[in-house]
Motif scaffolding. Structure first.
Motif, PDB file in Angstrom:
ATOM      1  N   LEU A 216    -151.844  21.592  27.646  1.00 49.88           N
ATOM      2  CA  LEU A 216    -151.948  21.828  29.076  1.00 49.88           C
ATOM      3  C   LEU A 216    -150.568  21.925  29.719  1.00 49.88           C
ATOM      4  CD1 LEU A 216    -153.859  22.154  31.465  1.00 49.88           C
ATOM      5  CD2 LEU A 216    -153.845  19.680  31.709  1.00 49.88           C
ATOM      6  N   GLN A 217    -149.613  21.121  29.226  1.00 51.41           N
ATOM      7  CA  GLN A 217    -148.278  21.157  29.795  1.00 51.41           C
ATOM      8  C   GLN A 217    -147.616  22.510  29.507  1.00 51.41           C
ATOM      9  OE1 GLN A 217    -147.929  20.263  26.571  1.00 51.41           O
ATOM     10  NE2 GLN A 217    -145.888  20.839  26.056  1.00 51.41           N
ATOM     11  N   GLY A 218    -147.946  23.151  28.397  1.00 54.32           N
ATOM     12  CA  GLY A 218    -147.411  24.474  28.086  1.00 54.32           C
ATOM     13  C   GLY A 218    -147.933  25.535  29.035  1.00 54.32           C
ATOM     14  N   ILE A 219    -149.209  25.440  29.364  1.00 59.25           N
ATOM     15  CA  ILE A 219    -149.810  26.392  30.304  1.00 59.25           C
ATOM     16  C   ILE A 219    -149.224  26.187  31.698  1.00 59.25           C
ATOM     17  CG2 ILE A 219    -151.976  27.031  31.446  1.00 59.25           C
ATOM     18  CD1 ILE A 219    -153.367  26.365  28.759  1.00 59.25           C
TER      19      ILE A 219
ATOM     20  N   GLY B 123    -146.306  24.898  32.362  1.00 62.77           N
ATOM     21  CA  GLY B 123    -144.917  25.341  32.314  1.00 62.77           C
ATOM     22  C   GLY B 123    -144.781  26.852  32.377  1.00 62.77           C
ATOM     23  N   ALA B 124    -145.655  27.555  31.671  1.00 62.63           N
ATOM     24  CA  ALA B 124    -145.554  29.012  31.628  1.00 62.63           C
ATOM     25  C   ALA B 124    -146.040  29.669  32.913  1.00 62.63           C
ATOM     26  CB  ALA B 124    -146.348  29.555  30.438  1.00 62.63           C
ATOM     27  N   PHE B 125    -147.269  29.353  33.298  1.00 62.68           N
ATOM     28  CA  PHE B 125    -147.862  30.049  34.435  1.00 62.68           C
ATOM     29  C   PHE B 125    -147.592  29.366  35.773  1.00 62.68           C
ATOM     30  CE2 PHE B 125    -150.527  31.390  30.835  1.00 62.68           C
ATOM     31  CZ  PHE B 125    -150.264  32.747  30.894  1.00 62.68           C
ATOM     32  N   GLY B 126    -147.266  28.090  35.745  1.00 63.67           N
ATOM     33  CA  GLY B 126    -147.006  27.376  36.990  1.00 63.67           C
ATOM     34  C   GLY B 126    -145.545  27.343  37.384  1.00 63.67           C
ATOM     35  N   VAL B 127    -144.650  27.535  36.388  1.00 59.05           N
ATOM     36  CA  VAL B 127    -143.220  27.459  36.685  1.00 59.05           C
ATOM     37  C   VAL B 127    -142.499  28.742  36.283  1.00 59.05           C
ATOM     38  CG1 VAL B 127    -141.085  26.204  36.229  1.00 59.05           C
ATOM     39  CG2 VAL B 127    -143.223  24.947  36.420  1.00 59.05           C
ATOM     40  N   ARG B 128    -142.582  29.123  35.007  1.00 61.75           N
ATOM     41  CA  ARG B 128    -141.756  30.222  34.498  1.00 61.75           C
ATOM     42  C   ARG B 128    -142.051  31.551  35.189  1.00 61.75           C
ATOM     43  NH1 ARG B 128    -142.492  30.647  28.548  1.00 61.75           N
ATOM     44  NH2 ARG B 128    -141.855  28.476  28.717  1.00 61.75           N
ATOM     45  N   VAL B 129    -143.303  31.910  35.303  1.00 58.09           N
ATOM     46  CA  VAL B 129    -143.655  33.201  35.912  1.00 58.09           C
ATOM     47  C   VAL B 129    -143.311  33.230  37.406  1.00 58.09           C
ATOM     48  CG1 VAL B 129    -145.566  34.763  36.427  1.00 58.09           C
ATOM     49  CG2 VAL B 129    -145.392  33.725  34.162  1.00 58.09           C
TER      50      VAL B 129
ATOM     51  N   GLN C 249    -141.992  20.651  31.671  1.00 62.18           N
ATOM     52  CA  GLN C 249    -142.820  20.252  30.540  1.00 62.18           C
ATOM     53  C   GLN C 249    -142.371  18.902  29.986  1.00 62.18           C
ATOM     54  OE1 GLN C 249    -143.705  23.248  27.551  1.00 62.18           O
ATOM     55  NE2 GLN C 249    -143.186  24.837  29.028  1.00 62.18           N
ATOM     56  N   LEU C 250    -141.068  18.670  29.927  1.00 61.28           N
ATOM     57  CA  LEU C 250    -140.554  17.392  29.451  1.00 61.28           C
ATOM     58  C   LEU C 250    -140.985  16.257  30.370  1.00 61.28           C
ATOM     59  CD1 LEU C 250    -138.716  15.912  27.424  1.00 61.28           C
ATOM     60  CD2 LEU C 250    -136.839  16.349  28.997  1.00 61.28           C
ATOM     61  N   VAL C 251    -140.897  16.475  31.676  1.00 67.24           N
ATOM     62  CA  VAL C 251    -141.317  15.450  32.636  1.00 67.24           C
ATOM     63  C   VAL C 251    -142.812  15.166  32.503  1.00 67.24           C
ATOM     64  CG1 VAL C 251    -141.621  15.009  35.116  1.00 67.24           C
ATOM     65  CG2 VAL C 251    -139.441  15.872  34.255  1.00 67.24           C
ATOM     66  N   LEU C 252    -143.611  16.198  32.315  1.00 62.51           N
ATOM     67  CA  LEU C 252    -145.054  15.996  32.148  1.00 62.51           C
ATOM     68  C   LEU C 252    -145.364  15.187  30.888  1.00 62.51           C
ATOM     69  CD1 LEU C 252    -146.451  19.513  33.146  1.00 62.51           C
ATOM     70  CD2 LEU C 252    -146.729  17.380  34.396  1.00 62.51           C
ATOM     71  N   CYS C 253    -144.693  15.513  29.792  1.00 58.93           N
ATOM     72  CA  CYS C 253    -144.930  14.782  28.543  1.00 58.93           C
ATOM     73  C   CYS C 253    -144.482  13.328  28.657  1.00 58.93           C
ATOM     74  CB  CYS C 253    -144.209  15.463  27.391  1.00 58.93           C
ATOM     75  SG  CYS C 253    -144.976  16.988  26.859  1.00 58.93           S
TER      76      CYS C 253
END
Length: 59
Positions: A2-5, A7-13, A41-45
């Motif tokens: 979930l953190q990858g999703i 990170g990708a769609f909530g932050v990177r894009v 993502q690091l903060v979420l983990c």
């Protein structure tokens, strides 16, 4: 996963998109979205690890 999703769609894009809207965007500015996503993502983990440790110690 979930953190990858997030990170990708909530932050990177979104960060890449907003950086590209500035006048004369450089590839460096647009590329800053990747490390920002990694930090989120690091903060979420780490936050999830803290929550799990607290739950484990309270039992």
């Amino acid at each position: 996963m979930l953190q990858g999703i997030i990170g990708a769609f909530g932050v990177r894009v979104p960060v890449s998109y907003f950086m590209s809207l500035h006048p004369n965007p450089s590839l460096f500015e647009i590329g800053l979205a990747t490390p920002m996503s990694s930090i989120v993502q690091l903060v979420l983990c780490l936050g999830f690890m803290v929550i799990l440790k607290r739950r484990e110690s309270s039992k």
